[in-house]
Design a protein around this motif. Structure first.
Motif, mmCIF file in Angstrom:
data_model
loop_
_atom_site.group_PDB
_atom_site.id
_atom_site.type_symbol
_atom_site.label_atom_id
_atom_site.label_comp_id
_atom_site.label_asym_id
_atom_site.label_seq_id
_atom_site.Cartn_x
_atom_site.Cartn_y
_atom_site.Cartn_z
ATOM 1 N N ASP A 109 0.859 -1.187 0.000
ATOM 2 C CA ASP A 109 0.000 0.000 0.000
ATOM 3 C C ASP A 109 0.892 1.233 0.000
ATOM 4 O OD1 ASP A 109 -2.072 1.492 2.608
ATOM 5 O OD2 ASP A 109 -1.862 2.007 0.482
ATOM 6 N N GLY A 122 -1.192 4.500 2.660
ATOM 7 C CA GLY A 122 -1.859 4.281 3.937
ATOM 8 C C GLY A 122 -1.103 4.809 5.134
ATOM 9 N N TYR A 180 -4.536 3.017 5.888
ATOM 10 C CA TYR A 180 -5.963 3.212 6.141
ATOM 11 C C TYR A 180 -6.691 1.931 5.810
ATOM 12 C CZ TYR A 180 -4.153 7.895 5.208
ATOM 13 O OH TYR A 180 -3.401 9.036 5.196
ATOM 14 N N ARG A 181 -7.677 1.570 6.591
ATOM 15 C CA ARG A 181 -8.514 0.391 6.311
ATOM 16 C C ARG A 181 -7.627 -0.785 5.920
ATOM 17 N NH1 ARG A 181 -10.632 3.606 2.452
ATOM 18 N NH2 ARG A 181 -10.834 1.845 0.987
ATOM 19 N N SER A 203 -7.372 -3.786 6.595
ATOM 20 C CA SER A 203 -7.930 -5.116 6.338
ATOM 21 C C SER A 203 -8.731 -5.173 5.040
ATOM 22 C CB SER A 203 -8.822 -5.555 7.502
ATOM 23 O OG SER A 203 -9.918 -4.679 7.641
ATOM 24 N N ASP A 204 -8.843 -4.062 4.344
ATOM 25 C CA ASP A 204 -9.589 -3.993 3.096
ATOM 26 C C ASP A 204 -8.652 -4.230 1.924
ATOM 27 O OD1 ASP A 204 -11.669 -1.372 1.567
ATOM 28 O OD2 ASP A 204 -11.027 -3.324 0.849
ATOM 29 N N ILE A 259 -7.638 -1.491 -0.933
ATOM 30 C CA ILE A 259 -6.796 -0.310 -0.768
ATOM 31 C C ILE A 259 -5.333 -0.566 -1.137
ATOM 32 C CG2 ILE A 259 -8.326 0.639 1.007
ATOM 33 C CD1 ILE A 259 -4.953 -0.419 2.170
#
Length: 124
Positions: A98, A101, A103-104, A106-107, A110
């Motif tokens: 990423d 990040g 951010y989020r 576990s998504d 992203i």
């Protein structure tokens, strides 16, 4: 293009250990936040662990206390040490990077870059 290559997956017995590695190309590895995900047949991709570029770590509840994520910025690698493996840990394991990040974490949507995956099979 950034390339991620996982290795280390294999067949192991319940209670055993494995160490997965992910090699990342390019000179920006130190700036990436890195994640490990897994996907079992017929299931959605599942968050496993994350390490920020300042080495703060996060884990899924299902692996907390058994798995450890780490990174070596000098070698452009991120590792997942897995212990006390269970049959339900059987899956293809993917590493992901990423850029922006964290951010989020576990998504999976992203993350910007993904490896091809490595198979981990835990026999009962």
């Amino acid at each position: 293009q950034v390339q991620l290559v996982e290795s280390g997956g294999e067949l192991v017995q319940t209670g055993g250990s494995l160490r997965l590695s992910c090699a990342v190309s390019g000179r920006a590895f130190g700036s990436y936040h890195m994640g490990w995900f897994r996907q079992a047949p017929g299931k959605e991709r599942e968050f496993v662990a994350h390490i920020t570029n300042y080495e703060v770590t996060y884990y899924a509840d299902s692996v907390k206390g058994r798995f450890t994520i780490s990174r070596d910025n000098a070698k452009n690698t991120v590792c997942l040490q897995m212990t006390s493996l269970k049959p339900e840990d059987t899956a293809v394991y993917y590493c992901a990077a990423d850029r922006d990040g964290p951010y989020r974490i576990s998504d999976p949507t992203i993350y910007d870059y993904w490896g091809q995956g490595t198979q981990v099979t835990v026999s009962s």
